[in-house]
Design a protein around this motif. Structure first.
Motif, PDB file in Angstrom:
ATOM      1  N   TYR A 214       0.831  -1.201   0.000  1.00  0.00           N
ATOM      2  CA  TYR A 214       0.000   0.000   0.000  1.00  0.00           C
ATOM      3  C   TYR A 214       0.869   1.256   0.000  1.00  0.00           C
ATOM      4  O   TYR A 214       0.545   2.238  -0.654  1.00  0.00           O
ATOM      5  N   MET A 217       1.980   1.827  -3.452  1.00  0.00           N
ATOM      6  CA  MET A 217       0.887   2.202  -4.341  1.00  0.00           C
ATOM      7  C   MET A 217       0.444   3.636  -4.073  1.00  0.00           C
ATOM      8  O   MET A 217       0.178   4.397  -4.999  1.00  0.00           O
ATOM      9  N   GLU A 223      -4.051   9.182  -6.241  1.00  0.00           N
ATOM     10  CA  GLU A 223      -5.422   9.207  -6.734  1.00  0.00           C
ATOM     11  C   GLU A 223      -5.895   7.786  -7.041  1.00  0.00           C
ATOM     12  O   GLU A 223      -6.973   7.374  -6.633  1.00  0.00           O
ATOM     13  N   ALA A 224      -5.038   7.048  -7.737  1.00  0.00           N
ATOM     14  CA  ALA A 224      -5.412   5.685  -8.109  1.00  0.00           C
ATOM     15  C   ALA A 224      -5.582   4.823  -6.870  1.00  0.00           C
ATOM     16  O   ALA A 224      -6.464   3.970  -6.812  1.00  0.00           O
ATOM     17  N   ALA A 225      -4.751   5.044  -5.864  1.00  0.00           N
ATOM     18  CA  ALA A 225      -4.882   4.269  -4.633  1.00  0.00           C
ATOM     19  C   ALA A 225      -6.240   4.538  -4.007  1.00  0.00           C
ATOM     20  O   ALA A 225      -6.935   3.627  -3.561  1.00  0.00           O
ATOM     21  N   GLU A 226      -6.620   5.796  -4.019  1.00  0.00           N
ATOM     22  CA  GLU A 226      -7.908   6.140  -3.433  1.00  0.00           C
ATOM     23  C   GLU A 226      -9.049   5.522  -4.247  1.00  0.00           C
ATOM     24  O   GLU A 226      -9.992   4.967  -3.690  1.00  0.00           O
ATOM     25  N   TYR A 227      -8.935   5.593  -5.567  1.00  0.00           N
ATOM     26  CA  TYR A 227      -9.993   5.024  -6.410  1.00  0.00           C
ATOM     27  C   TYR A 227      -9.956   3.503  -6.432  1.00  0.00           C
ATOM     28  O   TYR A 227     -10.824   2.870  -7.004  1.00  0.00           O
ATOM     29  N   SER A 228      -8.906   2.924  -5.859  1.00  0.00           N
ATOM     30  CA  SER A 228      -8.895   1.466  -5.718  1.00  0.00           C
ATOM     31  C   SER A 228      -9.482   1.072  -4.373  1.00  0.00           C
ATOM     32  O   SER A 228      -9.459  -0.095  -4.002  1.00  0.00           O
ATOM     33  N   GLY A 229      -9.961   2.050  -3.616  1.00  0.00           N
ATOM     34  CA  GLY A 229     -10.587   1.749  -2.332  1.00  0.00           C
ATOM     35  C   GLY A 229      -9.602   1.532  -1.209  1.00  0.00           C
ATOM     36  O   GLY A 229      -9.884   0.812  -0.264  1.00  0.00           O
ATOM     37  N   LEU A 230      -8.414   2.146  -1.290  1.00  0.00           N
ATOM     38  CA  LEU A 230      -7.491   2.087  -0.160  1.00  0.00           C
ATOM     39  C   LEU A 230      -7.770   3.275   0.748  1.00  0.00           C
ATOM     40  O   LEU A 230      -8.148   4.348   0.297  1.00  0.00           O
ATOM     41  N   ASN A 231      -7.535   3.065   2.056  1.00  0.00           N
ATOM     42  CA  ASN A 231      -7.699   4.167   2.986  1.00  0.00           C
ATOM     43  C   ASN A 231      -6.390   4.954   3.014  1.00  0.00           C
ATOM     44  O   ASN A 231      -5.527   4.725   3.849  1.00  0.00           O
TER      45      ASN A 231
ATOM     46  N   ARG B 337     -15.684   0.529  -0.748  1.00  0.00           N
ATOM     47  CA  ARG B 337     -15.223  -0.747  -1.309  1.00  0.00           C
ATOM     48  C   ARG B 337     -15.678  -1.902  -0.436  1.00  0.00           C
ATOM     49  O   ARG B 337     -16.158  -2.918  -0.918  1.00  0.00           O
ATOM     50  N   ASP B 350      -6.070   8.221 -13.410  1.00  0.00           N
ATOM     51  CA  ASP B 350      -6.424   8.311 -12.004  1.00  0.00           C
ATOM     52  C   ASP B 350      -6.702   6.955 -11.387  1.00  0.00           C
ATOM     53  O   ASP B 350      -7.055   6.864 -10.225  1.00  0.00           O
TER      54      ASP B 350
END
Lengths: 345, 500
Positions: A214, A217, A223-231, B337, B350
């Motif tokens: 994490y 990432m 941004e991508a980490a957030e949009y992958s559902g990471l906190n 999620r 993004d």
């Protein structure tokens, strides 16, 4: 990297040297610092007979240990594309705190609060963790950029240090800290062992745990980490706490190593730690690098600092030379980043 | 080459490789003065690469580059600018914090003889230019405050009025509404008549046919056809692009689509009364299992914000979300999620980690399901390989850095990351934007498969075709409010556009 072109990897022999070149280019970030290290080592070994000895290698290891311990946590922070400017101040206040809670000799004029050794250590660790939490809170909840937040924390920690020792110097720390900071086992200083273990631990966490992934990432593309559902906030907060605790451990052992606890004792460690991480090839933009790079960076710095003492040059010139060599290493770092981006285009 | 004019620009035998992969193979290309030259091809066919060579972005290629009859070589974008070549890239590249006028004059603000910027003159001239282009905005307003579509138009306007004699437009219409496209085309034609040469890249083949004089088709890094636009047709171009026809393509462009009656399945998500500052007003809807809800509207209608509320990235000022009847207030995207919501934003950049291998991109969203403390790389690769296989991601190499994949394949990876543990609700923003017909077709099939498996899907798009080809039910957003719902009836692109 717009509409990245389609890829059909041809297996023809004609391409092979090219792909090797590509691989070399993409590994530039790791190769360049290592080459720097070898060149420096070779130079000093040739320039001074006293440099490349087993004894001196031991010296170098000991000299980079405190920086190494602090740099473990900083590596996490920089991998997330953040920065922690409060590490040296937190190291200092933690070292002072552990002395503050230890019974000092009668001639030390500090109104301290003596406690059992284990309690002093726990309180000191709690203090640095708390300061790390404040950093984390400012960064993630309030939204202060880490550069500014930790700049403020640098002052806060320095202020607490000043209040605790009031210009005096403390000497005693708990026995465990004294042992780890200033004694050896089988000829190897404990502080080197602790630094090695912490670096190893940091490496294992970054490479083999989910949290470590994490971290990479979040640093690679927040941004991508957030949009992958990471906190993302939780991860950023965690690295700030990790950084503060590593700094605290470095500070406690450093105090034992130097034999005293006083204000501004760790000031040079801020730039040294950042330099070690970045010279080693960890990207200031996050997502690339790791503890392996930090170790190489530590050695580059250690060899440089130590080696300059072995060659016969104007001691006032040394500072300038050190600065120039660091600059060269940073230039290589940035070029390595660009080469890689071009390869990935 | 039109009308036997001497070409202004000629490229011969251009070959360009990225990391050992050839993106262009021996391509010839010629551009005549006063010509609009359309460029079509699937993602990764080499169009953008060729244009970037012309615009000086890629300086490292082999082949001959002849400008005005003289062989030359640009070392940078600056060289290309100096030679009168300008390009509008696919991604928006504006300075959102500067004013509209500053953006229009970026890099050549009018100055007086002491070198100070003449603000009033700049604002006036920017305003005049934009008005000629049909854009009526205050030139001193901050660009970032305007809708994305307008920002894109302003960027295009900047290049069009920069005085360049060769203008390259890469997918300029994807974020524009139909009237905006009309204005763009009118301006392009006027510039052409004034002698400017224009290269126009688009996935919208109707647009290419309408505006171009000459059309060149690329496939797999080669030029496969060049023809006068008047002498060709959409099916012929598609045939040349992909080599064979595709069935879903026909469906996508059919004029009438019959929406099915509402499903009797349980409601997966209920949104009620969502409002957000200036973006959304009292938006309510629900979506059921096994149903694809299309949300259509022009750029800036509030879709992007709505999607981000659904995924916990934005908090609504008012209104609530319920998942399977249970009220939820997400504090982070991680919460959304865990509640079983998956999200693919409109911009691939993004969503993906370009410097990381494909398998890490796919496993990132499911790491907490497959590993507790320690990673299990072999399990990750296995999951990734299965997705790569199912979604036909090419090349099928999970170790390859994501940045090496073409745009369409990257989009599939963005989907793949959510599918190894299927979510309850999939929110897709612009799932087919900027994709070639083949990849679009693949995405349509993937979404239909998921629907058949009982997933609820929300598709948000500004492209009517995307919504029409995917949705079972369509709601239309206009200035942040729901203005129309289509269900259990016949619908066509015209009716949808009319409603927006």
């Amino acid at each position: 990297m717009t509409s990245g072109e389609s890829v059909t990897v041809p297996a023809s022999d004609r391409k092979r040297p090219h792909r090797l070149a590509v691989m070399l280019r993409s590994q530039m970030r790791n190769i360049a610092p290592f080459l720097t290290l070898i060149c420096l080592f070779g130079f000093f070994a040739a320039a001074s007979p006293s440099f490349a000895t087993l004894d001196n290698l031991g010296n170098i290891l000991t000299q980079i240990s405190v920086t190494g311990i602090i740099a473990v946590g900083l590596t996490f922070v920089i991998l997330c594309a953040e920065i922690d400017l409060s590490i040296a101040a937190i190291a200092n206040v933690t070292g002072i705190a552990v002395a503050y809670f230890t019974l000092q000799e009668s001639y030390v004029n500090i109104a301290n609060v003596p406690m059992p050794g284990w309690a002093a250590i726990l309180l000191a660790l709690a203090l640095c963790a708390l300061l790390g939490l404040v950093n984390a809170f400012g960064l993630t909840v309030i939204g202060i950029p880490s550069f500014i937040m930790t700049l403020a924390m640098m002052q806060i920690a320095a202020g607490i240090s000043a209040l605790l020792v009031r210009g005096q110097i403390a000497y005693k720390v708990p026995p465990l800290v004294t042992t780890l900071g200033s004694t050896s086992i089988g000829g190897i200083p404990w502080i080197v062992i602790v630094a090695a273990l912490m670096l190893l631990g940091g490496h294992l966490v970054l490479t083999y745990t989910r949290f470590g992934r994490y971290v990479y990432m979040v640093g690679g593309n927040r941004e991508a980490a957030e949009y992958s559902g990471l906190n993302v906030k939780l991860i950023l907060g965690s690295v700030m706490v990790i950084s503060a605790v590593c700094a605290g451990v470095g500070g406690m052992l450093g105090v034992a190593h130097f034999g005293s606890a006083q204000q501004n004792e760790f000031d040079t460690y801020l730039l040294d730690s950042i330099a070690a991480v970045v010279v080693g090839g960890t990207s200031l933009f996050g997502g690339r690098g790791g503890i392996g790079n930090t170790i190489v960076g530590l050695f580059v710095l250690g060899v440089l600092n130590n080696g300059l003492d072995h060659v016969n040059i104007d001691s006032f010139l040394k500072i300038l030379i050190r600065g120039l060599i660091l600059l060269a290493a940073l230039v290589i770092n940035v070029y390595a980043q660009r080469l890689r981006e071009r390869t990935a285009d | 080459m039109s009308a036997g004019l001497k070409p202004i620009l000629e490229l011969q035998e251009i070959t360009k490789a990225f990391g050992g992969v050839e993106a262009l193979r021996g391509v010839d290309f010629a551009l005549s003065p006063g010509e609009i030259h359309g460029l079509v091809g699937e993602n990764g066919a080499g169009k953008s690469t060729l244009m970037k060579i012309i615009a000086g972005v890629h300086a490292d290629f082999s082949g001959r580059f002849i400008l005005d009859g003289r062989e030359t070589r640009f070392r940078s974008v600056r060289d290309a600018h100096a030679a009168g070549i300008a390009m509008v890239h696919q991604e928006l590249s504006v300075a959102p914090d500067l004013s509209v006028a500053e953006n229009v004059f970026l890099g050549n603000q009018p100055t007086n003889r002491f070198g100070f910027v003449q603000w009033r003159r700049m604002a006036r001239e920017a305003g005049e230019q934009l008005k000629r282009f049909g854009i009526d905005v205050d030139p001193m307003s901050r660009l970032g405050d305007l809708p994305i579509g307008l920002q894109q138009l302003i960027e295009i306007a900047r290049v069009l009025f920069s005085g360049a004699r060769i203008i390259i437009l890469d997918e300029p219409t994807s974020a524009l509404s139909p009237p905006e496209v009309e204005r763009l085309f009118a301006t392009l034609k006027r510039l052409r008549d004034e002698g400017t040469s224009i290269v126009f890249i688009s996935h919208f083949i109707e647009d290419i046919l309408r505006v171009s004089d000459v059309v060149t088709v690329f496939r797999n890094g080669r030029k496969v056809a060049e023809t006068r636009a008047a002498d060709t047709s959409k099916p012929a171009l598609i045939e040349a692009m992909i080599g064979h026809g595709r069935e879903a393509l026909e469906e996508t462009y059919t004029h009438d689509i019959m929406l099915p009656p509402p499903a009797e399945k349980p409601v997966v998500l209920n949104a009620s009364g969502l409002s957000l500052a200036r973006s959304l007003r009292d938006v309510s809807f629900d979506v059921r299992a096994g149903e694809v809800l299309g949300i259509y509207g022009f750029m800036g209608c509030g879709q992007l914000e709505l999607a981000r509320i659904l995924f916990g990235k934005l908090k609504p000022d008012q209104g609530s979300l319920a998942i399977a009847g249970e009220q939820k207030a997400f504090r982070s995207t991680a919460g959304a999620r865990r509640a079983g919501i998956a999200f693919v934003p409109e911009s691939r950049r993004d969503m993906l980690f370009h410097q990381e291998p494909v398998y890490k991109n796919i496993s990132i969203s499911v790491l907490d399901r497959i590993s507790s403390l320690l990673l299990k790389p072999s399990r990750e690769r296995e999951i990734a390989a299965r997705q790569v296989d199912q979604l036909r991601i090419r090349p099928a190499a999970v170790e390859l850095d994501l940045g090496m994949l073409s745009g369409g394949n990257q989009q599939k990876v963005a989907l793949a990351k959510w599918l190894s543990y299927p979510p309850r609700l999939l929110v897709l923003c612009e799932p087919t934007r900027g994709m070639d017909v083949g990849a679009k077709d693949d995405v349509i099939h993937i979404v239909r498969d998921l629907r058949a498996k009982g997933l609820a899907v929300i598709v948000l798009s500004t492209e009517p075709e995307t919504v029409l080809s995917l949705a079972d039910r369509i709601i239309v957003l206009k200035r942040g409010a729901v203005v129309r719902e289509f269900s259990n009836e016949r619908i066509s692109k015209d009716r949808l556009l009319e409603a927006a």
